[in-house]
Motif scaffolding. Structure first.
Motif, PDB file in Angstrom:
ATOM      1  N   GLU A 145      31.312  37.379 -12.599  1.00  0.00           N
ATOM      2  CA  GLU A 145      30.787  38.739 -12.461  1.00  0.00           C
ATOM      3  C   GLU A 145      29.266  38.692 -12.472  1.00  0.00           C
ATOM      4  OE1 GLU A 145      32.246  41.627 -15.165  1.00  0.00           O
ATOM      5  OE2 GLU A 145      34.344  40.939 -15.036  1.00  0.00           O
ATOM      6  N   SER A 150      28.402  37.130 -18.255  1.00  0.00           N
ATOM      7  CA  SER A 150      29.615  36.681 -17.567  1.00  0.00           C
ATOM      8  C   SER A 150      29.759  35.163 -17.652  1.00  0.00           C
ATOM      9  CB  SER A 150      29.586  37.120 -16.101  1.00  0.00           C
ATOM     10  OG  SER A 150      30.711  36.621 -15.421  1.00  0.00           O
ATOM     11  N   ALA A 167      38.370  42.820 -11.458  1.00  0.00           N
ATOM     12  CA  ALA A 167      38.122  44.204 -11.900  1.00  0.00           C
ATOM     13  C   ALA A 167      37.673  45.046 -10.716  1.00  0.00           C
ATOM     14  CB  ALA A 167      37.068  44.212 -12.999  1.00  0.00           C
ATOM     15  N   THR A 170      33.510  46.139  -9.036  1.00  0.00           N
ATOM     16  CA  THR A 170      32.682  45.169  -9.758  1.00  0.00           C
ATOM     17  C   THR A 170      32.154  44.144  -8.764  1.00  0.00           C
ATOM     18  OG1 THR A 170      34.049  45.464 -11.736  1.00  0.00           O
ATOM     19  CG2 THR A 170      32.634  43.515 -11.659  1.00  0.00           C
ATOM     20  N   TYR A 172      31.094  40.533  -7.710  1.00  0.00           N
ATOM     21  CA  TYR A 172      31.390  39.137  -8.040  1.00  0.00           C
ATOM     22  C   TYR A 172      30.581  38.229  -7.115  1.00  0.00           C
ATOM     23  CZ  TYR A 172      35.347  40.414 -11.028  1.00  0.00           C
ATOM     24  OH  TYR A 172      36.135  40.919 -12.036  1.00  0.00           O
ATOM     25  N   THR A 197      34.107  44.530  -5.337  1.00  0.00           N
ATOM     26  CA  THR A 197      35.522  44.816  -5.133  1.00  0.00           C
ATOM     27  C   THR A 197      35.748  46.320  -4.953  1.00  0.00           C
ATOM     28  OG1 THR A 197      35.896  44.983  -7.514  1.00  0.00           O
ATOM     29  CG2 THR A 197      36.224  42.833  -6.514  1.00  0.00           C
ATOM     30  N   GLN A 199      38.758  49.726  -5.224  1.00  0.00           N
ATOM     31  CA  GLN A 199      39.842  50.187  -6.071  1.00  0.00           C
ATOM     32  C   GLN A 199      41.183  49.661  -5.536  1.00  0.00           C
ATOM     33  OE1 GLN A 199      40.060  51.918  -8.887  1.00  0.00           O
ATOM     34  NE2 GLN A 199      37.854  52.290  -9.177  1.00  0.00           N
TER      35      GLN A 199
END
Length: 535
Positions: A145, A150, A167, A170, A172, A197, A199
């Motif tokens: 992350e 992280s 998640a 978020t 990455y 990312t 939902q």
């Protein structure tokens, strides 16, 4: 001028860089490098392309090297206003050995809460390649992350793969490394790429919690259904090696025979899973019109996923020995188990007695036949066995408990003695009448064909007893016709009258070696002698 020192070559894929150290910094100072192949006899030193009149302490000579599996020799010297230094120490270089794996390419695509990643080989779209087989690369992904606290995570991925369990909403960051485990080479990491990312939509239509259960190489796929309306499922599979290819495999999924349009939550997938390679399974759910959802994938490595079943056990007793015969898991159809696992067996045996609380003893063997010695007589022993594989660190379930009672202490010798006596009596009862019958037959045959009363030839006819067999017919003897001639002969002084006899027929029978011819001759001889005496 001093010679350059610390000569070294850095090789990344097919990019070659020669480096050295030199004391002092004079703008008029330049460097010159040469190379040659010692494998070719008579090869002279040649100018190294890209490394002539170099003002710095490195040069790129990638265009000069075309043979990556041949040893090359390299040397460097300094020049300044017509002056030259001695040549440096000669560096021996084998390109294939010195080369490092370069960084691969990486592309990221967010999709439904996951990240789809595509990796390209280190030398993609290059005419000259150090690494000929792109499929031999293994890719190591490191991601984290994009935050201060992280911790990086790593996993092995395929050229086209999906990273899930992230998640939502978020950011990455990712980097990838290409490795060659067989050659012990680790490549350089790609440049870092970051993405955010989305939902994740929780579609109740999708099959959840996919899992594969295997027993004795029979595999079943199970899943959970959360959809309240009628739904049908299609189970699909993908051969694992297709994921190793540097291309999209989304269109290569196939349906499992017998697992199409099923309404249940399990299916037998043994028909498409063999013992070689690995596989991926997924479930496509359909409901209503044009409504479908594809589940997450589950990987199947047959020899690791499979569980070992209980073996079969058969017991036998001889004296104080317990013989155990073990049948491999799977029964008569378990040949696949025997061919793919090197199985050993763990045997537990104990006395089944309420008065004896002895713990079970353990015996391990690699054979399917085992013997337990030194058993107590008239005791009930129980046995169960378990198959296990050391290579795969797998142990199967125990077989059903089998029990058998040992014999009495002296029962076995008495049985042998009784059996021997009975056999001896039977032999005598059968042999004696048979010998008597054979003797009688022999006597009759000898009496008929070889009589004992036959007289010698030299005494035949002199009162000897005739030998005839009552079982053989006597042949008829030839009959002779004999006659006596009467005559009268008159002499002076004396007169002898021979009375005249009429001819008479006589029949005589000879026996033995008597001959009529000899008798006739004798009679004639006697008559002649008598006539001579009279004369």
């Amino acid at each position: 001028l001093q010679s350059p020192r610390d000569i070294q070559v850095d090789v990344v894929n097919t990019n070659f860089t020669l480096r050295w150290n030199y004391s002092g910094s004079d703008p008029a100072l330049t460097f010159w490098a040469e190379y040659k192949w010692p494998e070719t006899s008579g090869t002279e030193w040649q100018e190294l392309p890209g490394c002539r009149n170099v003002s710095g302490t490195e040069c790129d000579f990638s265009s000069a090297i075309t043979q990556y599996y041949d040893t090359h020799l390299v040397r460097v010297r300094a020049e300044k206003r017509g002056q030259v230094s001695p040549w440096s120490t000669i560096l021996e270089m084998l390109p294939d050995h010195e080369a490092q794996i370069g960084p691969p390419g990486i592309e990221l695509q967010p999709t439904n809460g996951d990240i789809k990643i595509k990796v390209s080989p280190p030398e993609a779209n290059q005419a000259k390649k150090m690494w000929v087989n792109d499929l031999s690369f293994k890719y190591n992904l490191v991601f984290w992350e994009n935050s201060s606290n992280s911790q990086p995570r790593s996993k092995n991925i395929f050229p086209v793969d999906t990273i899930d369990g992230l998640a939502p909403d978020t950011t990455y960051c990712f980097k990838v490394q290409a490795n060659l485990p067989v050659e012990g080479k680790e490549g350089l990491f790609s440049p870092i790429r970051c993405t955010k990312t989305t939902q994740k939509v929780n579609d109740l239509l999708c099959a959840k919690n996919l899992r594969v259960l295997g027993l004795n190489m029979k595999f079943h796929l199970h899943w959970d259904n959360q959809y309240k309306q009628p739904v049908s499922y299609n189970v699909q599979y993908l051969i694992g090696y297709l994921k190793r290819l540097n291309e999209d495999h989304s269109g290569k999924w196939l349906g499992v025979p017998g697992c199409g349009n099923t309404t249940g939550t399990r299916c037998n997938v043994s028909s498409v899973i063999t013992t070689t390679g690995f596989y991926y399974l997924r479930v496509q759910a359909r409901a209503g019109h044009n409504k479908s959802c594809v589940s997450a994938e589950v990987q199947v490595e047959p020899l690791k996923t499979n569980e070992i079943g209980p073996p079969g056990v058969k017991l036998d007793i001889s004296d104080t020995l317990l013989h155990i015969q073990i049948f491999p898991p799977g029964g008569p159809e378990g040949e696949v188990m025997r061919n793919n696992y090197v199985l050993s067996y763990r045997i537990l045996y104990w006395k089944n007695s309420s008065n004896d609380e002895e713990e079970a003893k353990v015996k391990e063997t690699k054979q399917t036949v085992a013997t337990i010695p030194d058993l107590a007589p008239k005791t009930l022993y129980c046995v169960k066995a378990q198959a296990f594989s050391e290579a795969y660190n797998k142990s199967g379930a125990y077989s059903q408990e089998e029990c058998i009672q040992t014999l009495g202490e002296k029962a076995f010798p008495l049985v042998i003695l009784a059996t021997f006596i009975a056999a001896l009596v039977a032999v005598l009862l059968v042999a004696l009448p048979l010998v008597f019958v054979l003797y009688q037959a022999y006597s009759k045959i000898k009496y008929v064909f070889f009589p004992a009363c036959q007289p010698p030839l030299n005494i035949e006819g002199f009162g000897g007893q005739l030998c005839t067999s009552p079982y053989l017919s006597t042949p008829e003897e030839p009959i002779e016709n004999c006659s006596i001639i009467e005559s009268m002969i008159t002499y002076e002084g004396n007169q002898i009258d021979f009375r005249d006899y009429k001819h008479s027929k006589q029949s005589s029978r000879d026996s033995g070696n008597y001959s009529n011819d000899d008798n006739t001759s004798g009679s004639k001889g006697s008559a002649e002698t008598l006539e001579k005496e009279i004369m």
